[in-house]
Design a protein around this motif. Sequence first.
Motif, PDB file in Angstrom:
ATOM      1  N   ARG A 169       0.913  -1.315  -0.042  1.00  0.00           N
ATOM      2  CA  ARG A 169      -0.174  -0.068  -0.027  1.00  0.00           C
ATOM      3  C   ARG A 169       1.048   1.100   0.002  1.00  0.00           C
ATOM      4  O   ARG A 169       0.718   2.187  -0.769  1.00  0.00           O
ATOM      5  N   ALA A 170       1.965   1.162   0.633  1.00  0.00           N
ATOM      6  CA  ALA A 170       2.775   2.372   0.793  1.00  0.00           C
ATOM      7  C   ALA A 170       3.473   2.615  -0.524  1.00  0.00           C
ATOM      8  O   ALA A 170       3.567   3.788  -1.092  1.00  0.00           O
ATOM      9  N   VAL A 171       3.689   1.331  -1.303  1.00  0.00           N
ATOM     10  CA  VAL A 171       4.500   1.600  -2.418  1.00  0.00           C
ATOM     11  C   VAL A 171       3.567   2.219  -3.535  1.00  0.00           C
ATOM     12  O   VAL A 171       3.841   3.173  -4.213  1.00  0.00           O
ATOM     13  N   ASP A 172       2.273   1.797  -3.652  1.00  0.00           N
ATOM     14  CA  ASP A 172       1.191   2.073  -4.318  1.00  0.00           C
ATOM     15  C   ASP A 172       0.893   3.699  -4.085  1.00  0.00           C
ATOM     16  O   ASP A 172       0.547   4.516  -4.947  1.00  0.00           O
ATOM     17  N   THR A 173       0.797   4.051  -2.975  1.00  0.00           N
ATOM     18  CA  THR A 173       0.442   5.492  -2.611  1.00  0.00           C
ATOM     19  C   THR A 173       1.459   6.479  -3.153  1.00  0.00           C
ATOM     20  O   THR A 173       1.293   7.572  -3.581  1.00  0.00           O
ATOM     21  N   LEU A 174       2.761   6.025  -2.736  1.00  0.00           N
ATOM     22  CA  LEU A 174       3.955   6.857  -3.203  1.00  0.00           C
ATOM     23  C   LEU A 174       4.181   6.853  -4.842  1.00  0.00           C
ATOM     24  O   LEU A 174       4.924   7.816  -5.323  1.00  0.00           O
ATOM     25  N   ALA A 175       4.041   5.611  -5.361  1.00  0.00           N
ATOM     26  CA  ALA A 175       4.084   5.734  -6.754  1.00  0.00           C
ATOM     27  C   ALA A 175       3.507   6.782  -7.639  1.00  0.00           C
ATOM     28  O   ALA A 175       3.884   7.330  -8.612  1.00  0.00           O
ATOM     29  N   ALA A 176       2.224   7.245  -6.904  1.00  0.00           N
ATOM     30  CA  ALA A 176       1.579   8.311  -7.553  1.00  0.00           C
ATOM     31  C   ALA A 176       2.149   9.877  -7.355  1.00  0.00           C
ATOM     32  O   ALA A 176       1.882  10.744  -8.239  1.00  0.00           O
ATOM     33  N   THR A 177       3.323   9.819  -6.614  1.00  0.00           N
ATOM     34  CA  THR A 177       4.093  11.203  -6.436  1.00  0.00           C
ATOM     35  C   THR A 177       5.437  10.991  -7.105  1.00  0.00           C
ATOM     36  O   THR A 177       6.230  11.969  -7.037  1.00  0.00           O
ATOM     37  N   GLU A 178       5.744   9.899  -7.885  1.00  0.00           N
ATOM     38  CA  GLU A 178       6.785   9.708  -8.333  1.00  0.00           C
ATOM     39  C   GLU A 178       7.132  10.601  -9.730  1.00  0.00           C
ATOM     40  O   GLU A 178       6.257  10.631 -10.501  1.00  0.00           O
ATOM     41  N   GLU A 179       8.564  11.225  -9.796  1.00  0.00           N
ATOM     42  CA  GLU A 179       8.443  12.000 -11.081  1.00  0.00           C
ATOM     43  C   GLU A 179       9.410  10.957 -12.020  1.00  0.00           C
ATOM     44  O   GLU A 179      10.426  10.485 -11.409  1.00  0.00           O
ATOM     45  N   ARG A 180       9.051  10.658 -13.254  1.00  0.00           N
ATOM     46  CA  ARG A 180      10.053   9.890 -14.093  1.00  0.00           C
ATOM     47  C   ARG A 180      10.514  10.876 -15.483  1.00  0.00           C
ATOM     48  O   ARG A 180       9.753  11.697 -15.697  1.00  0.00           O
ATOM     49  N   PRO A 181      11.460  10.622 -16.023  1.00  0.00           N
ATOM     50  CA  PRO A 181      12.566   9.441 -15.630  1.00  0.00           C
ATOM     51  C   PRO A 181      13.605  10.176 -14.641  1.00  0.00           C
ATOM     52  O   PRO A 181      14.448   9.298 -14.268  1.00  0.00           O
ATOM     53  N   ASP A 182      13.728  11.460 -14.409  1.00  0.00           N
ATOM     54  CA  ASP A 182      14.840  11.982 -13.623  1.00  0.00           C
ATOM     55  C   ASP A 182      14.565  12.638 -12.536  1.00  0.00           C
ATOM     56  O   ASP A 182      15.053  13.841 -12.145  1.00  0.00           O
ATOM     57  N   GLY A 183      13.744  12.343 -11.607  1.00  0.00           N
ATOM     58  CA  GLY A 183      13.048  13.100 -10.336  1.00  0.00           C
ATOM     59  C   GLY A 183      13.885  12.684  -9.226  1.00  0.00           C
ATOM     60  O   GLY A 183      13.877  13.520  -8.423  1.00  0.00           O
ATOM     61  N   ARG A 184      14.737  11.905  -9.260  1.00  0.00           N
ATOM     62  CA  ARG A 184      15.574  11.426  -7.930  1.00  0.00           C
ATOM     63  C   ARG A 184      16.891  12.526  -8.045  1.00  0.00           C
ATOM     64  O   ARG A 184      17.540  12.582  -9.213  1.00  0.00           O
ATOM     65  N   LEU A 185      16.976  13.279  -7.032  1.00  0.00           N
ATOM     66  CA  LEU A 185      18.205  14.216  -6.908  1.00  0.00           C
ATOM     67  C   LEU A 185      19.405  13.651  -6.519  1.00  0.00           C
ATOM     68  O   LEU A 185      19.573  12.571  -5.952  1.00  0.00           O
ATOM     69  N   GLU A 186      20.678  14.175  -7.002  1.00  0.00           N
ATOM     70  CA  GLU A 186      21.630  13.610  -6.622  1.00  0.00           C
ATOM     71  C   GLU A 186      22.099  13.493  -5.180  1.00  0.00           C
ATOM     72  O   GLU A 186      21.757  14.531  -4.288  1.00  0.00           O
ATOM     73  N   GLY A 187      22.555  12.715  -4.522  1.00  0.00           N
ATOM     74  CA  GLY A 187      22.537  12.499  -3.229  1.00  0.00           C
ATOM     75  C   GLY A 187      21.397  12.169  -2.311  1.00  0.00           C
ATOM     76  O   GLY A 187      21.394  11.788  -1.000  1.00  0.00           O
ATOM     77  N   ALA A 188      20.260  11.889  -2.992  1.00  0.00           N
ATOM     78  CA  ALA A 188      19.139  11.222  -2.077  1.00  0.00           C
ATOM     79  C   ALA A 188      19.224   9.903  -1.665  1.00  0.00           C
ATOM     80  O   ALA A 188      19.865   9.153  -2.218  1.00  0.00           O
ATOM     81  N   LEU A 189      18.594   9.770  -0.267  1.00  0.00           N
ATOM     82  CA  LEU A 189      18.979   8.741   0.275  1.00  0.00           C
ATOM     83  C   LEU A 189      17.675   7.678   0.548  1.00  0.00           C
ATOM     84  O   LEU A 189      17.766   6.671   1.008  1.00  0.00           O
ATOM     85  N   LEU A 190      16.510   8.272   0.160  1.00  0.00           N
ATOM     86  CA  LEU A 190      15.334   7.470   0.213  1.00  0.00           C
ATOM     87  C   LEU A 190      15.302   6.056  -0.232  1.00  0.00           C
ATOM     88  O   LEU A 190      15.652   5.873  -1.498  1.00  0.00           O
ATOM     89  N   ASN A 191      15.053   5.040   0.134  1.00  0.00           N
ATOM     90  CA  ASN A 191      14.714   3.822  -0.211  1.00  0.00           C
ATOM     91  C   ASN A 191      13.913   2.894   0.480  1.00  0.00           C
ATOM     92  O   ASN A 191      13.523   3.368   1.873  1.00  0.00           O
TER      93      ASN A 191
END
Length: 265
Positions: A169-191
Motif C-alpha cells: 500500500r505504501a509503494v502504491d500510494t507513493l508511486a503516484a508522487t513519483e517523477e520520471r525519468p529523472d526525478g531523483r536528485l543527486e545524493g538522495a537517500l530514500l529507499n
Amino acid sequence: RECKQLVTTPQSVLWAAAEDFHSALGGISFADEITGSSKMRFYVSACAAVLSAANASAFSFSPLAVRNAKMLARNSMNRLLPSASAAARTIRATLAPQAQRRDASSSRHRLNVAFALVKAEERTPFSELVGRPVTALQGIGPKHAEDLRKLGIETIRQLADYKFFHLARAVDTLAATEERPDGRLEGALLNVDEGLDKAYERAYLNDMLDAPVAALQGISEEKGAAWRQLGCATVGDLASYKYARWAEAIVTAAKFERAAPEDET
C-alpha cells in the motif's frame, strides 16, 4: 400522491414500504382479486395500516398523518377485503424484516458495513470483529480462508496487520508522487531496500507495483504462489486486495468505537 400525503417527509419509510409490498404482494393469495387503480390504492392503504399498527411514532409520522393513515386504511381495506385486520397481520409479517432493517427513527445510528460481513456478523461491534476469523468477511469461504491460513493469517486483525500488505500500500500510494525519468536528485537517500529483494531495490516505485508479490523481501516463491491463488499476482494486486483493506478499516474503526452508543443505552 396519497401515499406521500400520509407522511411528514417526502422520502419516508412508507413509500419504501409500498415498493417492498409491491414486490412481495405476488406471494399473497388475495393479490389477484385486486386490479387496476384499486390495486395501487390497496398498496398505499395496506402499508399505512401495517406501519400504523407497528407503532407509527417510530416512523416519524405526525399525529394527523397517523389518523389519516388509519382512516384511509380502514375505509379502503374494508371495501376491498373481508377482514382488514387479518390482511394487516399478513402484510405486516411480510414487511417486518424490511421495516425492522430500515429503522426509520432519525435518532438512531444508521452506520453499517453489511456488504463487507456475513449476515451472522452484521450486528457485531468493530471491537469484537477484529478477533473474528477471516470468514466473517463476506466473500471469504473455506478454501480462501485455508489459503490465508497458509500465509499465517486467520483473523481479521492479522489480515489488517499483515506487513506486506502495508508495504504494498505504501509503494502504491507513493508511486503516484513519483517523477520520471529523472526525478531523483543527486545524493538522495530514500529507499525501501529492507522490504525488497535485491533485484528490485533500484526500480521505480511504479515498476515495483508490477513486480510479483515474491519481490517483497520475506515472501517466498511458495507464499507468492499462494497469493496468486488469491488473485494477488503482483505487488499492486496486494495493495488493492479488498479483504485486507476491509480488515484494516475495521481495526481502525474499532479504535473510535464507543462501548455503547448513546441512542442504544
